[in-house]
Design an enzyme around this catalytic site. Structure first.
Site, mmCIF file in Angstrom:
data_model
loop_
_atom_site.group_PDB
_atom_site.id
_atom_site.type_symbol
_atom_site.label_atom_id
_atom_site.label_comp_id
_atom_site.label_asym_id
_atom_site.label_seq_id
_atom_site.Cartn_x
_atom_site.Cartn_y
_atom_site.Cartn_z
ATOM 1 N N SER A 278 0.850 -1.180 0.000
ATOM 2 C CA SER A 278 0.000 0.000 0.000
ATOM 3 C C SER A 278 0.892 1.239 0.000
ATOM 4 O O SER A 278 2.100 1.139 0.253
ATOM 5 C CB SER A 278 -0.883 -0.023 1.247
ATOM 6 N N LYS A 279 0.357 2.382 -0.307
ATOM 7 C CA LYS A 279 1.130 3.623 -0.217
ATOM 8 C C LYS A 279 0.169 4.788 -0.164
ATOM 9 O O LYS A 279 -0.938 4.705 -0.700
ATOM 10 C CB LYS A 279 2.023 3.778 -1.444
#
Ligand code: GLU
Length: 476
Positions: free
Chosen positions: A106-107
């Site tokens: 994720s980011k």
């Protein structure tokens, strides 16, 4: 200059992914499932600042949920956009798989120039962003665990963790909702230095392999190697500091926002960092030659080039001119797919981002485990370990006395051996082990398959295989 169009960051990651899966035997549907980002959430929120409402845009992208929670930093920068956040989220999936951190990828990002706001304003903006994410389980100890990235650090993580805790007052694991927190707010020793430390451990492992050193056209050990580093932020600073202070490397070039410093005799990294903190740039630093055109220093002759700043800095425009035989990608995506092709053909060895900068998420993993177990590493064993070591030392001293005091234990040995490991030593040991094992897993593929020319493709093969195995186990 080439006329081929430079792909975007996300297209670059996809191209590199495609190069690797072409060598694998995955069902086409699964290939697509792994490649695409599962979801990207965009939020626009207003904060009243200086008498007016300012609107901010933020993102949190979830690339793969084959393991949960998903993991990855949140950056604060003006260049943040959906394409970038998705590319970075994909890299997190592969990074975590490669170093066996049990997370999906994720980011997040917030389009903001943090230098334009004071601390109080930044706190309000960060808390509001955290509120928007936590409300949707995009910050959550078992679903999605952010961490620092460009433009964020311990302070922002502490605000986010506190915001989550306020919204989830009965969650006993609330502290595990974010990593990279300060030590006094549930953080872990060694997290700040972790990514730079990981770059050092990666290079140490590379230099344990004579065949790999030879492939890069280098010889000997890290001692005396000439290094150019781009970006003296948290990652670049720690990498350059440890390599020069502990491994004998010579930092001959430092590239920053306002230009670059160069000195064949070596540059004192701490002195530059202090100068930078005081003056906001490297220009005027007395003990090196300053050049305004920082990018030109990327093309200088050196043994190891460490891009530790932004993505896309080595591209179709300058790849031909890069002289470093060994590049270690401390930043995410510093080399575009086009530049990667050019460098590979030239024989440049590239230690890829998903491995090279995985030290951060590795120590984040340790912090998350510490938060969930509610106990500091080493608390149970340390003194017991010391007591057992004392037994051995007493015994050896008795033997020595019986032999007439001829053989004595050295003070250095006693001091080192008697000390039980504290949290920092355990974290470093766990990180070193992780970096060594991950390097070997990439290296095995690199050397054992004729169709794998480079470490990046090898890294993709190892990690995609792990992600695929976990999807298969789920019955997908
Ligand atoms: N932002 C860092 C990275 O890109 C750290 C992520 C984390 O610790 O979760 O790897």
């Amino acid at each position: 200059m080439s006329t081929i169009k430079e792909p975007s960051f996300r297209e670059s990651v996809d191209l590199m992914f495609n190069r690797a899966v072409a060598l694998m035997d995955l069902p086409p549907g699964l290939e697509e499932k792994i490649r695409v980002c599962n979801a990207t959430y965009t939020v626009r929120f207003g904060v009243r600042l200086r008498g007016e409402i300012k609107t901010f845009t933020g993102y949190r992208s979830v690339h793969s949920e084959h393991m949960e929670p998903v993991k990855g930093g949140i950056r604060f920068a003006m260049g943040v956009n959906q394409d970038e956040v998705e590319a970075l989220a994909a890299l997190m999936t592969y990074k975590c798989a490669l170093v066996e951190a049990p997370f999906g990828g994720s980011k997040g990002g917030l389009r903001i120039d943090p230098r334009q706001y004071d601390e109080h304003e930044l706190e309000r903006i960060t808390r509001r962003f955290a509120y928007e994410l936590a409300k949707r389980d995009l910050i959550h100890p078992s679903q999605n665990v952010p961490a620092p990235d460009m433009g964020t650090g311990e302070r922002e993580m502490a605000w986010m963790a506190d915001q989550y805790a306020r919204m989830n007052t009965t969650d006993i694991n609330a502290r595990a909702c974010v990593t990279g927190k300060p030590l006094n707010a549930g953080g872990i020793a060694g997290r700040v230095e972790a990514t730079g430390r990981g770059v050092q451990y990666a290079l140490q492992e590379f230099f344990r392999e004579p065949l790999d050193i030879q492939k890069a056209g280098l010889s000997g050990s890290l001692d005396g190697k000439r290094v150019i580093v781009q970006g003296l932020g948290n990652v670049g600073y720690h990498a350059a500091k440890f390599l020069s202070e502990e491994d004998g490397c010579k930092i001959i070039g430092v590239i920053e926002r306002d230009g670059a410093l160069f000195s064949p005799d070596g540059i004192d990294v701490d002195a530059v960092q202090q100068w930078l903190a005081k003056n906001g740039g490297v220009s005027g630093f007395p003990d090196a030659t300053y050049t305004e055109n920082g990018a030109a220093i990327l093309e200088e002759d050196c043994d190891i080039l460490i891009p530790a700043a932004l993505e896309g800095v080595i591209n179709l425009g300058n790849a031909d001119n890069i002289k470093a035989p060994l590049i270690i990608e401390a930043a995410n995506g510093p080399i575009t797919a086009g530049a990667d092709n050019i460098l590979r053909k030239k024989g440049t060895v590239i230690i890829p981002d998903m491995y090279a900068n995985a030290g951060g998420v590795t120590v984040s993993y340790f912090e998350w485990v510490k938060n969930l177990s509610h106990i500091r590493f080493g608390r149970m064993q340390r003194r017991q370990e010391e007591a057992r070591h004392q037994l051995v030392v007493d015994e050896l001293e008795q033997i020595s006395a019986a032999l007439g005091g001829q053989y004595k234990l050295t003070d250095g040995f006693k001091q080192k051996y008697l000390r039980g490991a504290g949290e920092l030593e355990l974290v470093r040991s766990g990180l070193d082990d992780t970096m060594r094992i991950a390097y070997q897993s990439m290296r095995d593929v690199w050397h054992s398959r004729d169709d794998v020319e480079d470490l990046r493709t090898a890294a993709y093969l190892v990690s995609i295989e792990k992600v695929a195995a976990s999807y298969r186990a789920k019955g997908l």
